[in-house]
Design a protein around this motif. Structure first.
Motif, PDB file in Angstrom:
ATOM      1  N   VAL A  85      14.454 -10.048 -10.666  1.00 53.05           N
ATOM      2  CA  VAL A  85      13.610 -10.880  -9.802  1.00 53.05           C
ATOM      3  C   VAL A  85      14.092 -10.662  -8.374  1.00 53.05           C
ATOM      4  O   VAL A  85      15.239 -10.973  -8.049  1.00 53.05           O
ATOM      5  CB  VAL A  85      13.711 -12.370 -10.183  1.00 53.05           C
ATOM      6  CG1 VAL A  85      12.749 -13.194  -9.341  1.00 53.05           C
ATOM      7  CG2 VAL A  85      13.414 -12.565 -11.665  1.00 53.05           C
ATOM      8  N   GLU A  89       9.821  -5.238  -3.206  1.00 50.98           N
ATOM      9  CA  GLU A  89       8.712  -4.905  -4.097  1.00 50.98           C
ATOM     10  C   GLU A  89       8.279  -3.454  -3.959  1.00 50.98           C
ATOM     11  O   GLU A  89       7.123  -3.116  -4.205  1.00 50.98           O
ATOM     12  CB  GLU A  89       7.524  -5.836  -3.825  1.00 50.98           C
ATOM     13  CG  GLU A  89       7.820  -7.299  -4.073  1.00 50.98           C
ATOM     14  CD  GLU A  89       6.597  -8.188  -3.889  1.00 50.98           C
ATOM     15  OE1 GLU A  89       5.482  -7.751  -4.250  1.00 50.98           O
ATOM     16  OE2 GLU A  89       6.759  -9.308  -3.372  1.00 50.98           O
ATOM     17  N   MET A 106       9.963  -8.720 -11.389  1.00 54.13           N
ATOM     18  CA  MET A 106       9.062  -9.709 -10.817  1.00 54.13           C
ATOM     19  C   MET A 106       9.450 -10.016  -9.375  1.00 54.13           C
ATOM     20  O   MET A 106      10.637 -10.074  -9.043  1.00 54.13           O
ATOM     21  CB  MET A 106       9.115 -11.003 -11.630  1.00 54.13           C
ATOM     22  CG  MET A 106       8.619 -10.872 -13.063  1.00 54.13           C
ATOM     23  SD  MET A 106       6.852 -10.503 -13.174  1.00 54.13           S
ATOM     24  CE  MET A 106       6.152 -12.070 -12.625  1.00 54.13           C
ATOM     25  N   PRO A 107       8.456 -10.225  -8.503  1.00 54.70           N
ATOM     26  CA  PRO A 107       8.768 -10.639  -7.131  1.00 54.70           C
ATOM     27  C   PRO A 107       9.204 -12.098  -7.109  1.00 54.70           C
ATOM     28  O   PRO A 107       8.738 -12.908  -7.920  1.00 54.70           O
ATOM     29  CB  PRO A 107       7.432 -10.451  -6.402  1.00 54.70           C
ATOM     30  CG  PRO A 107       6.400 -10.593  -7.470  1.00 54.70           C
ATOM     31  CD  PRO A 107       7.012 -10.034  -8.717  1.00 54.70           C
ATOM     32  N   LYS A 108      10.096 -12.442  -6.184  1.00 51.23           N
ATOM     33  CA  LYS A 108      10.547 -13.828  -6.090  1.00 51.23           C
ATOM     34  C   LYS A 108       9.415 -14.765  -5.683  1.00 51.23           C
ATOM     35  O   LYS A 108       9.508 -15.975  -5.885  1.00 51.23           O
ATOM     36  CB  LYS A 108      11.696 -13.943  -5.087  1.00 51.23           C
ATOM     37  CG  LYS A 108      13.057 -13.681  -5.700  1.00 51.23           C
ATOM     38  CD  LYS A 108      14.177 -14.188  -4.822  1.00 51.23           C
ATOM     39  CE  LYS A 108      15.497 -14.154  -5.567  1.00 51.23           C
ATOM     40  NZ  LYS A 108      16.620 -14.666  -4.761  1.00 51.23           N
ATOM     41  N   SER A 109       8.371 -14.204  -5.122  1.00 53.82           N
ATOM     42  CA  SER A 109       7.241 -15.023  -4.682  1.00 53.82           C
ATOM     43  C   SER A 109       6.270 -15.350  -5.810  1.00 53.82           C
ATOM     44  O   SER A 109       5.258 -16.010  -5.587  1.00 53.82           O
ATOM     45  CB  SER A 109       6.480 -14.287  -3.571  1.00 53.82           C
ATOM     46  OG  SER A 109       6.014 -13.023  -4.041  1.00 53.82           O
ATOM     47  N   CYS A 110       6.577 -14.916  -7.037  1.00 60.09           N
ATOM     48  CA  CYS A 110       5.629 -15.103  -8.137  1.00 60.09           C
ATOM     49  C   CYS A 110       5.466 -16.578  -8.499  1.00 60.09           C
ATOM     50  O   CYS A 110       6.354 -17.395  -8.282  1.00 60.09           O
ATOM     51  CB  CYS A 110       6.068 -14.313  -9.366  1.00 60.09           C
ATOM     52  SG  CYS A 110       7.571 -14.918 -10.156  1.00 60.09           S
ATOM     53  N   GLU A 111       4.321 -16.899  -9.056  1.00 58.49           N
ATOM     54  CA  GLU A 111       4.029 -18.260  -9.496  1.00 58.49           C
ATOM     55  C   GLU A 111       4.679 -18.521 -10.857  1.00 58.49           C
ATOM     56  O   GLU A 111       5.049 -17.594 -11.582  1.00 58.49           O
ATOM     57  CB  GLU A 111       2.514 -18.462  -9.602  1.00 58.49           C
ATOM     58  CG  GLU A 111       1.761 -18.295  -8.293  1.00 58.49           C
ATOM     59  CD  GLU A 111       2.073 -19.395  -7.292  1.00 58.49           C
ATOM     60  OE1 GLU A 111       2.441 -20.505  -7.729  1.00 58.49           O
ATOM     61  OE2 GLU A 111       1.962 -19.138  -6.080  1.00 58.49           O
ATOM     62  N   ALA A 114       3.193 -16.793 -13.888  1.00 56.15           N
ATOM     63  CA  ALA A 114       3.482 -15.362 -13.969  1.00 56.15           C
ATOM     64  C   ALA A 114       4.852 -15.113 -14.591  1.00 56.15           C
ATOM     65  O   ALA A 114       5.007 -14.233 -15.448  1.00 56.15           O
ATOM     66  CB  ALA A 114       3.405 -14.733 -12.582  1.00 56.15           C
ATOM     67  N   ILE A 115       5.862 -15.870 -14.175  1.00 57.91           N
ATOM     68  CA  ILE A 115       7.203 -15.651 -14.727  1.00 57.91           C
ATOM     69  C   ILE A 115       7.262 -16.088 -16.187  1.00 57.91           C
ATOM     70  O   ILE A 115       7.958 -15.479 -17.006  1.00 57.91           O
ATOM     71  CB  ILE A 115       8.285 -16.366 -13.882  1.00 57.91           C
ATOM     72  CG1 ILE A 115       9.681 -15.810 -14.233  1.00 57.91           C
ATOM     73  CG2 ILE A 115       8.249 -17.868 -14.067  1.00 57.91           C
ATOM     74  CD1 ILE A 115       9.911 -14.394 -13.822  1.00 57.91           C
ATOM     75  N   PRO A 130       4.054  -7.075 -13.109  1.00 60.22           N
ATOM     76  CA  PRO A 130       2.779  -7.592 -12.613  1.00 60.22           C
ATOM     77  C   PRO A 130       1.896  -6.422 -12.193  1.00 60.22           C
ATOM     78  O   PRO A 130       2.410  -5.350 -11.842  1.00 60.22           O
ATOM     79  CB  PRO A 130       3.188  -8.465 -11.424  1.00 60.22           C
ATOM     80  CG  PRO A 130       4.536  -7.988 -11.027  1.00 60.22           C
ATOM     81  CD  PRO A 130       5.185  -7.466 -12.259  1.00 60.22           C
TER      82      PRO A 130
END
Length: 208
Positions: A85, A89, A106-111, A114-115, A130
């Motif tokens: 995470v 990206e 996964m990006p840290k900005s994910c909702e 999503a995680i 993603p």
């Protein structure tokens, strides 16, 4: 019949981020945070003790990169399921994580949703990216990576150096520099030097 939980190890050097992850999984019926760690060394030790089903690994930790921690855990526990995470990206970051054995990125900005999807997929034995990162990785794989010399040339181009200046700094002839630039443009599918620099930075092939 009692429902089994996916046991999660959360690794991040920021306390508030760890608390945020823990809070995010409250109320998710099939998940529980089984442990947490602040750095790479703690992560390796915590994994050995907890044996989580899925580990959420921060990309950058105080003592080592998340990719290196992933590699060390997998050396001891080949069946480990780890999701990187990160705030980064680029396609190259994703590639390096998967090469090290991570099952997802996964990006840290994910909702939250999503995680949760990523964790369930990885716990089930799948690899998860993603869609936008999967596209970046696919695009990266269409082109050969740059050689070390090509990266040196491109870095000097990014600094505004002309061909003669690049040749002088690297001890090359001007025709050789031009050949390297032609190869760079082809590999990055870029129409000019400026676009080549942009493409390389977007893919994580060039860091200034």
């Amino acid at each position: 019949m009692k429902q089994s939980h996916i046991r999660i190890l959360v690794v991040d050097d920021h306390f508030m981020v760890r608390i945020g992850w823990i809070g995010a999984f409250e109320g998710v019926p099939d998940m529980v945070v089984a442990g947490e760690a602040r750095d790479g060394a703690e992560a390796v030790a915590a994994f050995a003790k907890i044996k989580p089903d899925v580990t959420l690994m921060d990309g950058i930790l105080p003592d080592m990169h998340g990719v290196e921690v992933t590699r060390r855990i997998l050396e001891q526990y080949p069946a480990a399921r780890i999701i990187l995470v990160s705030i980064n990206e680029t396609a190259e970051d994703v590639h390096q994580a998967l090469e090290a054995g991570a099952c997802g990125y996964m990006p840290k900005s994910c909702e939250k949703d999503a995680i949760v999807r990523a964790i369930r997929a990885v716990a089930a034995g799948e690899r998860y990216l993603p869609p936008h990162l999967a596209r970046k990785l696919a695009e990266r794989n269409l082109h050969a990576t740059l050689s070390g010399r090509e990266v040196e040339v491109l870095r000097l181009i990014a600094r505004g150096k002309a061909n003669k200046e690049i040749a002088d700094e690297l001890g090359l002839s001007i025709p050789t520099v031009k050949t390297h630039i032609a190869h760079i443009l082809t590999k990055l599918d870029a129409p000019d030097r400026t676009r080549a620099v942009t493409a390389a930075m977007e893919r994580g092939l060039l860091r200034m």
